[in-house]
Design an enzyme around this catalytic site. Structure first.
Site, PDB file in Angstrom:
ATOM      1  CG  ASP A 134      -0.312   0.369   2.586  1.00 46.03           C
ATOM      2  OD1 ASP A 134       0.652  -0.344   2.885  1.00 46.03           O
ATOM      3  OD2 ASP A 134      -0.515   1.390   2.983  1.00 46.03           O
ATOM      4  CG  ASP A 178       4.135  -0.775   4.789  1.00 51.01           C
ATOM      5  OD1 ASP A 178       3.695  -0.818   3.869  1.00 51.01           O
ATOM      6  OD2 ASP A 178       3.562  -0.249   6.004  1.00 51.01           O
ATOM      7  CE1 TYR A 237      -3.888   2.942   5.482  1.00 52.40           C
ATOM      8  CE2 TYR A 237      -2.234   1.187   5.917  1.00 52.40           C
ATOM      9  CZ  TYR A 237      -2.799   2.248   5.119  1.00 52.40           C
ATOM     10  OH  TYR A 237      -1.924   2.857   4.348  1.00 52.40           O
ATOM     11  CD  GLU A 289       4.810   5.406   4.341  1.00 51.02           C
ATOM     12  OE1 GLU A 289       4.961   4.073   4.376  1.00 51.02           O
ATOM     13  OE2 GLU A 289       4.453   5.910   5.484  1.00 51.02           O
TER      14      GLU A 289
END
Length: 507
Positions: free
Chosen positions: A95, A98, A246, A487
């Site tokens: 996503d 990472d 999340y 990010e």
């Protein structure tokens, strides 16, 4: 990876330290001297930006890469995913920066990518085929995740194990735990979002691959039934796999309605529309939110064309969708008396929390989509005494897209690889570490720490990536350690694909 609440405390402290007067002076100075000059001097190649925004998804691919892979510094990775439960879960997308495959935001990404193609595919030109490949990379994976009745794979990769290491996806030796939701441990939000993604994608492929479209739609219906019949949050069912990374802060009922709305659009079956109307009336939460965690504004906008059609009967429940969609617009327009967002001195739309460009891209996409619906219906939006025409919605969205591409006080493009100045040290493992093409030895869990800490630019350019973006004073620290700003994430890019296609088409 981005966390919903990162950054708000730091922004508040910055406001307090500067004080109201200095903040005001900075705003005036930037507006008079900075933004006017920058925006007047810059024009943007939306076609180039569109190409790069789609190319980004190739950099996020997990699994066995295809022969036509263009982001060639990436190699095969995670080829045994799902083996711990006897399933083939190879594929899908990482996503963000990472190496975890979080299915909740991945499914939202897939839904928004499909919606972008549904609305603006005709303006994508040669990029359409690449957009379809990016979409199918997601839907093929979700067909795997939903292949066993009575269960849905909700995530692959242990986030605690993953986040302790800075290593390439190709080198992963962290735990690749497969997290599952089922009838006794439900996960309605992730399951319903997958149903929405499959239903939306079935519309995209309907005229391109009818058999595949049919498979997607049938599976979407099955997964929606599972999500609805066995209700509960994956927060509890998969525990630390979901939180605090999340967590579903907003509840799962909006995802159920969102899934039903897409199934209604894809099937025209009245049972799904009835589900939307019945449940929307009791749905709590803010109608002004839209993102991986909240679908409220998206629901109101996607169903609004039904009631713009003069051949349809206007019911009180139906007109409320239009009222809510109009209110959403009024919550964003700078001149609206009911505006609920703030704007930076340079003009960037802001909502509380970090990784703010996720809001700027998603909300701009909704403004553009709704402007098209308004135009067809020959309607404008009334925000008190302010009247907003469809073209005004497009203007506001364009300021956000242009800001992202470099029309801002720093002259910084927040799309990696676009323009002469863009972030060089993004928080992304694969981008920061040397490619397998140039460094063949295994890089262990902590061996990559020096690459994380160095001030040198990333070794590999993750072309097209949208990063978290600047703070509410238009300032940006280009550092891998500045996670909320540096990010990238797939759900930043997916709605921007549609917006860029719209502007590429000269609309």
């Amino acid at each position: 990876m981005p966390v919903k609440l990162i950054g708000s405390r730091g922004e508040l402290e910055l406001r307090e330290r500067m004080g109201g007067k200095s903040m005001m002076n900075m705003a005036v100075l930037m507006l008079l001297l900075g933004v006017t000059v920058v925006t007047a001097a810059m024009s943007h190649d939306y076609g180039d930006a569109l190409t790069k925004s789609i190319l980004f998804f190739e950099g996020q691919r997990s699994g066995k890469l295809p022969s036509n892979q263009r982001m060639n510094w990436r190699k095969d990775s995670a080829l045994r995913d799902g083996s711990d439960i006897g399933m083939d879960m190879v594929g899908g997308y990482y996503d963000a920066g990472d190496n975890v495959k979080f299915h909740f935001p991945m499914a939202f990404t897939t839904t928004l990518l499909a919606w972008s193609i549904v609305e603006f595919g005709e303006s994508m030109g040669s990029d359409l085929e690449h957009a379809l490949e990016a979409l199918r990379w997601g839907t093929d994976y979700f067909l795997k995740a939903t292949s066993k009745p009575g269960m849905v794979v909700a995530q692959v990769g242990d986030p605690i194990s993953d986040h302790t290491c800075w290593e390439r996806p190709e080198d992963m030796d962290t735990l690749r735990t497969t997290y599952v939701v089922n009838q006794t441990h439900p996960g309605s939000e992730v399951s319903a979002e997958i149903a929405a993604a499959l239903a939306a994608s079935s519309i995209v492929f309907k005229d391109k691959d009818k058999r595949y479209s049919s498979v997607l739609l049938q599976r979407a219906s099955q997964v929606f039934d599972f999500a609805n019949n066995y209700q509960g949050s994956y927060n509890e069912s998969i525990g630390r796999g979901a939180c605090p990374f999340y967590c579903d802060f907003n509840g799962y009922h909006d995802e159920l309605i969102w899934g039903a709305a897409w199934l209604s659009k894809a099937t025209q079956d009245p049972k799904y529309w009835d589900y939307v109307v019945k449940n929307m009336a009791t749905l709590g939460g803010s109608i002004f939110e839209f993102g991986w965690d909240s679908k409220h504004s998206g629901i109101n906008i996607i169903v609004s064309p039904i009631y713009f059609d003069p051949q349809k009967v206007m019911s009180s429940s139906g007109s409320s969708f239009i009222t809510n969609a109009d209110s959403f617009v009024c919550s964003l327009l700078p001149e609206s008396p009911t505006k609920s967002v703030t704007y930076s001195p340079g003009g960037l739309m802001f909502k509380p929390g970090g990784c703010n460009l996720q809001h700027a891209t998603a909300l701009s996409f909704l403004l553009i989509v709704y402007s098209r619906y308004l135009q067809v219906a020959n309607r404008s939006v009334h925000c008190g005494s302010v009247v907003a025409t469809p073209s005004r919605l497009v203007e506001v969205a364009k300021t956000q897209v242009d800001y992202i591409l470099g029309s801002n006080p720093l002259g910084m493009s927040y799309m990696v690889g676009y323009g002469p100045k863009f972030p060089q040290r993004i928080h992304h493992r694969g981008s920061s570490l040397p490619s397998m093409s140039t460094f063949h030895k295994h890089i262990g869990c902590h061996d990559g720490n020096s690459y994380l800490a160095t001030k040198m630019p990333n070794r590999n350019v993750l072309v097209g990536a949208i990063v978290g973006g600047p703070d509410n004073n238009d300032q940006f620290l280009d550092s891998r350690l500045n996670v909320s700003q540096s990010e990238p994430a797939t759900y930043f890019n997916a709605p921007l694909v549609g917006a860029l296609a719209f502007f590429k088409g000269g609309k």
